[in-house]
Design a protein around this motif. Structure first.
Motif, short mmCIF file in Angstrom:
data_model
loop_
_atom_site.label_atom_id
_atom_site.label_comp_id
_atom_site.label_asym_id
_atom_site.label_seq_id
_atom_site.Cartn_x
_atom_site.Cartn_y
_atom_site.Cartn_z
N ALA A 58 -3.14 11.13 18.35
CA ALA A 58 -2.54 11.52 16.99
C ALA A 58 -1.51 10.54 16.06
N LEU A 59 -1.34 9.60 15.20
CA LEU A 59 -0.11 9.57 14.87
C LEU A 59 0.86 10.17 14.22
N ILE A 60 2.01 9.62 13.99
CA ILE A 60 2.89 9.78 12.99
C ILE A 60 3.16 9.05 12.25
N ILE A 61 2.23 8.89 10.68
CA ILE A 61 2.52 7.68 9.85
C ILE A 61 4.28 8.25 8.87
N GLY A 62 4.76 6.92 8.57
CA GLY A 62 6.00 6.61 7.74
C GLY A 62 6.85 5.65 7.12
N GLY A 63 7.23 5.56 5.67
CA GLY A 63 7.30 5.07 5.58
C GLY A 63 8.21 4.54 4.20
N VAL A 64 8.36 3.60 3.47
CA VAL A 64 8.76 4.08 1.52
C VAL A 64 8.01 3.11 0.97
N ASP A 65 7.50 3.98 -0.04
CA ASP A 65 6.73 2.77 -1.15
C ASP A 65 7.28 3.94 -2.17
N LYS A 66 6.38 3.49 -3.52
CA LYS A 66 6.98 2.90 -4.65
C LYS A 66 7.31 4.86 -5.08
N THR A 67 7.01 5.36 -4.57
CA THR A 67 7.17 7.17 -4.45
C THR A 67 8.83 8.01 -3.79
N GLY A 68 8.79 6.45 -2.97
CA GLY A 68 9.58 6.97 -1.94
C GLY A 68 9.59 7.19 -0.56
N PRO A 69 10.16 7.86 0.43
CA PRO A 69 9.92 8.13 1.24
C PRO A 69 8.89 8.96 2.16
N ARG A 70 7.79 8.64 2.64
CA ARG A 70 6.69 9.93 2.99
C ARG A 70 6.45 9.82 4.60
N LEU A 71 6.53 10.67 4.96
CA LEU A 71 5.94 10.92 6.07
C LEU A 71 5.24 12.44 6.40
N PHE A 72 4.39 11.61 7.12
CA PHE A 72 2.55 12.23 6.97
C PHE A 72 2.03 12.33 8.85
N CYS A 73 1.11 13.11 9.15
CA CYS A 73 0.72 13.19 9.91
C CYS A 73 -0.39 13.56 10.66
N THR A 74 -1.62 12.32 11.71
CA THR A 74 -2.83 12.54 11.23
C THR A 74 -3.38 13.79 12.75
N HIS A 75 -4.60 14.26 12.42
CA HIS A 75 -4.87 14.83 13.69
C HIS A 75 -6.68 14.77 13.83
N GLN A 76 -6.19 14.82 15.11
CA GLN A 76 -8.16 14.17 15.08
C GLN A 76 -9.75 15.13 15.20
N CYS A 77 -9.44 15.96 14.09
CA CYS A 77 -10.62 15.85 13.31
C CYS A 77 -10.34 15.13 12.65
N GLY A 78 -9.49 14.66 11.95
CA GLY A 78 -9.86 13.62 10.47
C GLY A 78 -8.88 14.38 9.34
N ALA A 93 0.60 -1.49 -0.50
CA ALA A 93 -0.05 0.22 -0.33
C ALA A 93 0.87 1.14 -0.23
N ASP A 94 0.16 1.95 -0.52
CA ASP A 94 1.07 3.40 -0.29
C ASP A 94 0.84 4.68 1.17
N ILE A 95 2.07 4.71 1.62
CA ILE A 95 1.94 5.37 2.62
C ILE A 95 0.10 6.16 2.75
N GLU A 96 -0.16 7.08 1.64
CA GLU A 96 -0.73 8.17 1.95
C GLU A 96 -1.98 7.33 1.84
N THR A 97 -2.02 7.06 1.16
CA THR A 97 -3.48 5.30 1.25
C THR A 97 -3.38 5.44 2.85
N ILE A 98 -2.42 4.72 3.06
CA ILE A 98 -3.12 4.39 4.70
C ILE A 98 -3.31 4.98 5.43
N THR A 99 -2.10 6.55 5.52
CA THR A 99 -2.55 7.72 6.04
C THR A 99 -4.49 7.74 6.28
N LYS A 100 -4.90 7.56 4.48
CA LYS A 100 -6.18 8.41 4.48
C LYS A 100 -6.86 7.98 5.35
N LYS A 101 -6.69 6.69 5.05
CA LYS A 101 -8.22 5.66 5.44
C LYS A 101 -7.88 5.84 7.98
#
Length: 226
Positions: free
Chosen positions: A136-156, A108-116
């Protein structure tokens, strides 16, 4: 609270806006995150670094991290706030990663999991009978686009970052990251900076804690604890 907003149903109901257009239950959930153990995430050309303070009891087993979790081989997440709430979000993210793998026969792409995960958080700000996730979650990983880093917020909502920190030591860590983080850092340099940031934060707050660090190198695309 606004000077003209009097306490009412909006103060305890997650689905009712206050007169000045705020959801207080979301703000209360944010306060839990702001008081939690400090976590941070960084990305660099060589991969992702996730780091956290691990505040434990002297008699508690410390053989595994309570703040950094594996979602899939190539995805990790650092959590802050109410651990039981975060556990639900982590489990949901793991399920979505496996569903994606079985459906599309690729990681899975990192952003896809973050969005879910963000979608799950948003639902609980809109439906009565529940409350926002106090995590809150800081989600990071390496997918086909390279390293990606995201942070979620309580409001969604969620945002992409080069480096991000949450928790009680956020101000100290954020200042140091702003001054010292560079996009072309090596993975080892990123690990050293993460360690220094958390140590300085703990010294400022006069607390003692174990530091846990996990990396996801671009070479292996596999999370590993240091």
């Amino acid at each position: 609270m606004s000077a003209f907003a009097k306490p009412g149903s909006y103060d305890y109901n997650a689905t009712v806006f206050s007169p000045d257009g705020r959801l207080y239950q979301v703000e209360y959930a944010l306060e839990i995150v702001n008081r939690g153990a400090t976590i941070l995430g960084m990305k660099c050309p060589e991969g992702i670094v996730l780091a956290s303070e691990e505040i434990t009891d002297l008699l508690e087993e410390t053989t595994h991290s309570q703040k950094i979790f594996q979602i899939d081989n190539h995805i990790g997440a650092a959590i802050v706030g109410l651990g039981s709430d975060a556990r639900v979000l982590i489990q949901k993210a793991r399920e979505e990663a496996q569903i994606n793998k079985l459906t599309y026969e690729e990681p899975a792409d990192i952003e896809t999991i973050t969005k879910k995960s963000s979608n799950t958080q948003q639902i609980y700000t809109q439906n009565a009978g529940g409350r926002p996730f106090g995590a809150a979650l800081i989600i990071g990983g390496v997918d086909k686009t390279g390293p990606r880093l995201f942070c979620t917020h309580q409001c969604g909502t969620y945002k992409a970052y080069k480096a991000i920190t949450l928790g009680a030591g956020k101000e100290t860590v954020q200042t140091q990251l702003t001054e010292q983080y560079k996009e072309n850092m090596t993975l080892n340099e990123s690990i050293q900076l993460a360690t220094t940031c958390l140590k300085n934060s703990m010294q400022t707050r006069q607390i003692t804690a174990k530091i846990t660090i996990a990396t996801i190198p671009t070479t292996t695309k596999t999370i590993q604890y240091i």
